[in-house]
Design a protein around this motif. Structure first.
Motif, PDB file in Angstrom:
ATOM      1  N   UNK A  80      38.303  -0.188  41.539  1.00 21.01           N
ATOM      2  CA  UNK A  80      38.847   0.508  40.368  1.00 21.01           C
ATOM      3  C   UNK A  80      40.370   0.651  40.396  1.00 21.01           C
ATOM      4  N   UNK A  81      41.003   1.071  41.503  1.00 19.76           N
ATOM      5  CA  UNK A  81      42.472   1.231  41.463  1.00 19.76           C
ATOM      6  C   UNK A  81      43.211  -0.062  41.155  1.00 19.76           C
ATOM      7  N   UNK A  82      42.671  -1.198  41.600  1.00 18.75           N
ATOM      8  CA  UNK A  82      43.346  -2.474  41.361  1.00 18.75           C
ATOM      9  C   UNK A  82      42.979  -3.033  39.996  1.00 18.75           C
ATOM     10  N   UNK A  83      41.812  -2.669  39.485  1.00 21.93           N
ATOM     11  CA  UNK A  83      41.453  -3.083  38.141  1.00 21.93           C
ATOM     12  C   UNK A  83      42.355  -2.440  37.090  1.00 21.93           C
ATOM     13  N   UNK A  84      43.052  -1.371  37.463  1.00 26.70           N
ATOM     14  CA  UNK A  84      43.979  -0.739  36.529  1.00 26.70           C
ATOM     15  C   UNK A  84      45.276  -1.538  36.379  1.00 26.70           C
TER      16      UNK A  84
END
Length: 268
Positions: free
Chosen positions: A132-136
């Motif tokens: 999730x943090x990198x998908x942002x």
């Protein structure tokens, strides 16, 4: 959950913290560091050089190349430079596979807007990039990846797999910053003994010669002016005092190489 033996054996991030004069370490880490220093007394200087390189590269990625979203793989325990992020960094995710290190990073670094931490195994690149943090991130724009003092702790097959997967899965124009321990400029036998000390402690460590590091980076394209140089002598491409490695060999205590490589977008 932290394994019960976690504080009974040395942990690399804590050992490096001690070598850099930090306090986030334990007696077992300090004892192991003392053993390492009997073999390689230059280790504190090497750690400091590698950590200083982190900020220089981050400035160049964001201000020189306009890459304002960064992944720091194998970030280790936060140090002073982590608190000096350039304003040009829009978003940075710190990644480590050690739950205590990641928790510490989350507590210390999340105070700044645009930072996040992630507990992940960098050997599973697809899962890492799907977190999730990198998908942002904006995956239509290049991403900077810092892989500093990480690959020497991976075996050859794993190192090749990680570097190839990053190359294949990152957006076009993304840039990798790599640092890697080497025995190319180390007094005879020191790196062999250092490797043996680590092995005796159950820690895999493989410093590599420059030719092997270049082979590992073969899927990538070295940025112009960013061939392998010692970490201490690395400067942004085009710097007037940036000289070939042969003119610097043996003149510093980094005992490591640094390079910048891109996914090969022709605009870089």
């Amino acid at each position: 959950m932290i394994p019960p033996h976690y504080f009974q054996q040395p942990v690399l991030a804590r050992v490096q913290d001690h070598l850099d004069g930090g306090t986030d370490n334990y007696a077992v880490d300090r004892a192991f560091a003392r053993t390492l220093l009997t073999v390689a007394p230059w280790l504190p200087a090497s750690v400091r050089i590698n950590r200083g390189h982190w900020l220089r590269v981050l400035h160049y990625l964001t201000r020189g190349l306009g890459i304002d979203q960064v992944i720091d793989l194998g970030c280790g325990l936060p140090h002073d430079d982590h608190r000096q992020l350039p304003d040009s960094v829009r978003r940075i995710v710190y990644v480590d596979n050690d739950c205590v290190v990641e928790g510490h990073a989350r507590m210390i670094l999340a105070e700044r807007a645009g930072t996040a931490s992630l507990l992940a195994d960098l050997t599973d690149v697809p899962a890492l990039l799907a977190a999730a943090p990198i998908q942002q991130f904006d995956h239509d724009r290049p991403i900077g990846v810092l892989l500093h003092d990480v690959v020497p702790w991976l075996d050859d097959d794993t190192a090749r797999t990680v570097l190839a997967a990053l190359r294949a899965l990152l957006p076009a124009g993304s840039v990798l910053s790599l640092t890697h321990a080497t025995g190319d400029f180390t007094p005879a036998g020191q790196m062999v003994r250092l490797t043996e000390v680590c092995q005796d402690a159950g820690i895999f460590f493989r410093p590599r010669p420059g030719t092997v590091i270049e082979a590992l980076l073969a899927p990538w394209t070295l940025l112009s002016g960013c061939g392998l140089v010692t970490t201490a002598t690395w400067q942004p491409p085009g710097a007037a005092f940036n000289r070939p490695l042969s003119q610097h060999a043996g003149l510093d205590q980094s005992h490591g190489y640094a390079a910048l490589a891109t996914t090969g977008d022709p605009t870089t």
